[in-house]
Scaffold this active site. Structure first.
Site, PDB file in Angstrom:
ATOM      1  N   GLY A 155      -5.311   8.694   0.556  1.00  0.00           N
ATOM      2  CA  GLY A 155      -5.407   9.860  -0.342  1.00  0.00           C
ATOM      3  C   GLY A 155      -6.841   9.594  -0.770  1.00  0.00           C
ATOM      4  N   GLU A 182      -2.383   5.107   6.341  1.00  0.00           N
ATOM      5  CA  GLU A 182      -0.914   5.381   6.076  1.00  0.00           C
ATOM      6  C   GLU A 182      -0.087   5.077   7.136  1.00  0.00           C
ATOM      7  OE1 GLU A 182      -3.543   7.487   5.916  1.00  0.00           O
ATOM      8  OE2 GLU A 182      -3.536   8.507   4.088  1.00  0.00           O
ATOM      9  N   ALA A 186      -2.716   7.382  -2.623  1.00  0.00           N
ATOM     10  CA  ALA A 186      -1.621   7.860  -3.450  1.00  0.00           C
ATOM     11  C   ALA A 186      -0.775   6.626  -3.726  1.00  0.00           C
ATOM     12  CB  ALA A 186      -0.903   8.723  -2.742  1.00  0.00           C
ATOM     13  N   GLU A 237      -9.379  10.889   1.644  1.00  0.00           N
ATOM     14  CA  GLU A 237      -8.900  12.302   1.464  1.00  0.00           C
ATOM     15  C   GLU A 237      -9.594  13.211   0.614  1.00  0.00           C
ATOM     16  OE1 GLU A 237      -4.667  11.602   2.212  1.00  0.00           O
ATOM     17  OE2 GLU A 237      -4.771  12.935   4.096  1.00  0.00           O
TER      18      GLU A 237
HETATM   19  N1  DAK Z   1      -0.572   2.240  -4.519  1.00  0.00           N
HETATM   20  C1  DAK Z   1      -0.070   1.577  -5.494  1.00  0.00           C
HETATM   21  N2  DAK Z   1      -0.697   0.594  -6.022  1.00  0.00           N
HETATM   22  C2  DAK Z   1      -1.689  -0.037  -5.165  1.00  0.00           C
HETATM   23  C3  DAK Z   1      -2.197   0.896  -4.334  1.00  0.00           C
HETATM   24  C4  DAK Z   1      -1.643   1.905  -3.857  1.00  0.00           C
HETATM   25  N3  DAK Z   1      -2.145   2.811  -2.953  1.00  0.00           N
HETATM   26  N4  DAK Z   1      -3.478   0.090  -3.661  1.00  0.00           N
HETATM   27  C5  DAK Z   1      -3.355  -0.911  -4.440  1.00  0.00           C
HETATM   28  N5  DAK Z   1      -2.534  -1.072  -5.541  1.00  0.00           N
HETATM   29  C6  DAK Z   1      -2.229  -2.323  -6.183  1.00  0.00           C
HETATM   30  C7  DAK Z   1      -1.682  -3.696  -5.637  1.00  0.00           C
HETATM   31  O1  DAK Z   1      -0.282  -3.271  -5.633  1.00  0.00           O
HETATM   32  C8  DAK Z   1      -2.182  -4.406  -6.666  1.00  0.00           C
HETATM   33  O2  DAK Z   1      -1.424  -4.376  -7.723  1.00  0.00           O
HETATM   34  P1  DAK Z   1      -0.633  -5.664  -8.538  1.00  0.00           P
HETATM   35  O3  DAK Z   1      -0.141  -6.382  -7.653  1.00  0.00           O
HETATM   36  O4  DAK Z   1      -2.086  -6.220  -9.181  1.00  0.00           O
HETATM   37  O5  DAK Z   1       0.433  -5.170  -9.607  1.00  0.00           O
HETATM   38  C9  DAK Z   1      -3.837  -3.813  -7.220  1.00  0.00           C
HETATM   39  O6  DAK Z   1      -3.647  -2.634  -6.927  1.00  0.00           O
HETATM   40  C10 DAK Z   1      -4.545  -4.654  -6.548  1.00  0.00           C
HETATM   41  O7  DAK Z   1      -4.342  -4.456  -5.057  1.00  0.00           O
HETATM   42  P2  DAK Z   1      -4.457  -5.852  -4.167  1.00  0.00           P
HETATM   43  O8  DAK Z   1      -3.970  -7.116  -4.862  1.00  0.00           O
HETATM   44  O9  DAK Z   1      -3.825  -5.371  -2.844  1.00  0.00           O
HETATM   45  O10 DAK Z   1      -5.987  -5.887  -3.927  1.00  0.00           O
HETATM   46  P3  DAK Z   1      -6.984  -6.512  -2.441  1.00  0.00           P
HETATM   47  O11 DAK Z   1      -8.268  -6.374  -2.948  1.00  0.00           O
HETATM   48  O12 DAK Z   1      -6.224  -7.557  -2.193  1.00  0.00           O
HETATM   49  O13 DAK Z   1      -6.397  -5.356  -1.614  1.00  0.00           O
HETATM   50  C11 DAK Z   1      -6.411  -2.921  -0.815  1.00  0.00           C
HETATM   51  C12 DAK Z   1      -7.034  -4.051  -1.683  1.00  0.00           C
HETATM   52  C13 DAK Z   1      -7.059  -1.435  -1.340  1.00  0.00           C
HETATM   53  C14 DAK Z   1      -6.847  -3.342   0.748  1.00  0.00           C
HETATM   54  C15 DAK Z   1      -4.691  -3.149  -0.765  1.00  0.00           C
HETATM   55  O14 DAK Z   1      -4.469  -2.906  -2.145  1.00  0.00           O
HETATM   56  C16 DAK Z   1      -4.077  -2.168   0.063  1.00  0.00           C
HETATM   57  O15 DAK Z   1      -4.039  -2.237   1.312  1.00  0.00           O
HETATM   58  N6  DAK Z   1      -3.897  -1.108  -0.733  1.00  0.00           N
HETATM   59  C17 DAK Z   1      -2.685   0.116  -0.080  1.00  0.00           C
HETATM   60  C18 DAK Z   1      -3.879   1.049   0.559  1.00  0.00           C
HETATM   61  C19 DAK Z   1      -2.797   2.042   1.264  1.00  0.00           C
HETATM   62  O16 DAK Z   1      -2.121   1.776   2.116  1.00  0.00           O
HETATM   63  N7  DAK Z   1      -3.530   3.523   0.924  1.00  0.00           N
HETATM   64  C20 DAK Z   1      -2.606   4.511   1.407  1.00  0.00           C
HETATM   65  C21 DAK Z   1      -1.566   4.921   0.684  1.00  0.00           C
HETATM   66  S1  DAK Z   1      -0.616   6.461   1.358  1.00  0.00           S
HETATM   67  C22 DAK Z   1      -0.362  14.142   0.027  1.00  0.00           C
HETATM   68  C23 DAK Z   1      -1.510  13.370  -0.820  1.00  0.00           C
HETATM   69  C24 DAK Z   1      -2.003  12.100  -0.513  1.00  0.00           C
HETATM   70  C25 DAK Z   1      -1.246  11.510   0.126  1.00  0.00           C
HETATM   71  C26 DAK Z   1       0.035  11.696   0.890  1.00  0.00           C
HETATM   72  C27 DAK Z   1       0.264  12.897   0.620  1.00  0.00           C
HETATM   73  N8  DAK Z   1      -0.264  15.211  -0.122  1.00  0.00           N
HETATM   74  C28 DAK Z   1      -0.773  16.306  -1.020  1.00  0.00           C
HETATM   75  C29 DAK Z   1       1.369  15.875   0.586  1.00  0.00           C
HETATM   76  C30 DAK Z   1      -1.693   9.935   0.258  1.00  0.00           C
HETATM   77  C31 DAK Z   1      -0.919   8.886   0.573  1.00  0.00           C
HETATM   78  C32 DAK Z   1      -1.431   7.533   0.539  1.00  0.00           C
HETATM   79  O17 DAK Z   1      -2.688   7.315   0.340  1.00  0.00           O
END
Ligand code: DAK
Length: 259
Positions: free
Chosen positions: A110, A133, A66, A113
């Site tokens: 997400g 998360e 997400a 998921e």
């Molecule tokens: N959200 C927003 N931007 C994201 C992102 C994300 N989840 N993942 C990556 N990006 C963006 C980065 O900020 C970056 O943007 P700029 O800096 O270029 O503007 C761009 O994508 C490229 O990412 P990186 O520079 O970080 O690329 P790397 O290859 O170095 O790393 C990575 C890739 C996937 C390992 C890293 O980006 C990362 O760790 N991303 C976050 C992963 C994460 O924490 N995902 C979980 C998010 S929480 C619900 C439904 C769903 C959910 C909750 C509730 N309900 C139905 C209630 C879900 C929650 C989640 O998913």
């Protein structure tokens, strides 16, 4: 309907193919994208010519979760009262025809998921799955704590949910999260081949098979999801959620205070 955050096409006039398309954000899932995805899936589900759907992303990311920036400042009251993103995240569960996830690159949070909400996952050899998360001071909110243990067992699900580590494609196949692993360049051929095979069968039978397998898989899942959703919402009351997401947005290491 015109789509901006997904691409939609048909293959052989029988398979509906949906490609998540926010490449700069690694297909991070936001409200608008989930609306489009739900609308496209429902349109294919209603089209008698379509027998199966494939959901895919880019080579680098199926979806990195997400959109963290979009939810970083939400409070508990915001997410609880608004039933945060529940409305459009649940749409894929209403789809009655088979949906295959063709996953390459990151399928995190997400994104993992969403892949698990599809009926089965075919992975490219560069696929990486995870529920990170915990690093943001929250827990999975779209079924991760419920579907992952059902797919891979408690040990690996706990490991992934508590450490936030990623699982590569080989481990994911060994653990039962994905049905097949293929070289990246063969991913769409493999997924479309499986989809076209499904399209050759009776739609009545494939829909019944899907419904029946889900019955085995989803017993008491609704209660689990509801429980998880309320906990997920509650975590927006913590300082640690603010810290975790602010740290991500500002590209710094999070310092959690346990409150
Ligand atoms: N959200 C927003 N931007 C994201 C992102 C994300 N989840 N993942 C990556 N990006 C963006 C980065 O900020 C970056 O943007 P700029 O800096 O270029 O503007 C761009 O994508 C490229 O990412 P990186 O520079 O970080 O690329 P790397 O290859 O170095 O790393 C990575 C890739 C996937 C390992 C890293 O980006 C990362 O760790 N991303 C976050 C992963 C994460 O924490 N995902 C979980 C998010 S929480 C619900 C439904 C769903 C959910 C909750 C509730 N309900 C139905 C209630 C879900 C929650 C989640 O998913």
């Amino acid at each position: 309907m015109t789509y901006e955050l997904i691409q939609v096409r048909t293959e052989g006039e029988r398979v509906g193919v949906i490609t998540l398309n926010r490449p700069k954000q690694l297909n991070a899932l936001n409200d608008a994208l989930m609306d489009e995805l739900g609308a496209a899936l429902q349109a294919f589900d209603a089209d008698p010519a379509i027998g199966c759907m494939v959901v895919t992303g880019s080579e680098k990311a199926f979806a990195a979760g997400a959109d963290i920036g979009a939810m970083a400042s939400y409070s508990f009251a915001d997410v609880y009262k608004g039933d945060y993103i529940t409305r459009n995240w649940e749409q894929i569960r209403q789809i009655r025809k088979p949906v295959i996830a063709a996953v390459s690159g990151f399928a995190l949070g997400g994104g993992c998921e969403l892949a698990m909400m599809c009926d089965f996952i075919i992975a490219a050899d560069n696929a990486r799955f995870g529920q990170p998360e915990i690093k943001l001071g929250i827990i999975p909110g779209a079924g991760g704590t419920q579907r992952l243990p059902r797919a891979v067992g408690k040990a690996k699900a706990m490991d992934m949910a508590l450490t936030g580590r990623m699982m590569d494609a080989t481990e994911a196949e060994r653990a039962g999260l994905v049905s097949r692993v293929v070289p990246l360049e063969k991913l769409m051929d493999e997924a479309l081949g499986a989809a076209l095979m499904i399209c050759d069968y009776s739609q009545v039978a494939t829909m019944a098979a899907k419904e029946s397998v889900n019955k085995a898989f989803e017993g008491s899942l609704a209660d689990g999801i509801h429980f998880e959703r309320r906990l997920f919402h509650a975590l927006f009351a913590t300082d640690d959620q603010k810290e975790g997401m602010d740290a991500f947005v500002n590209k710094r290491k999070a310092v959690f205070k346990n409150r």
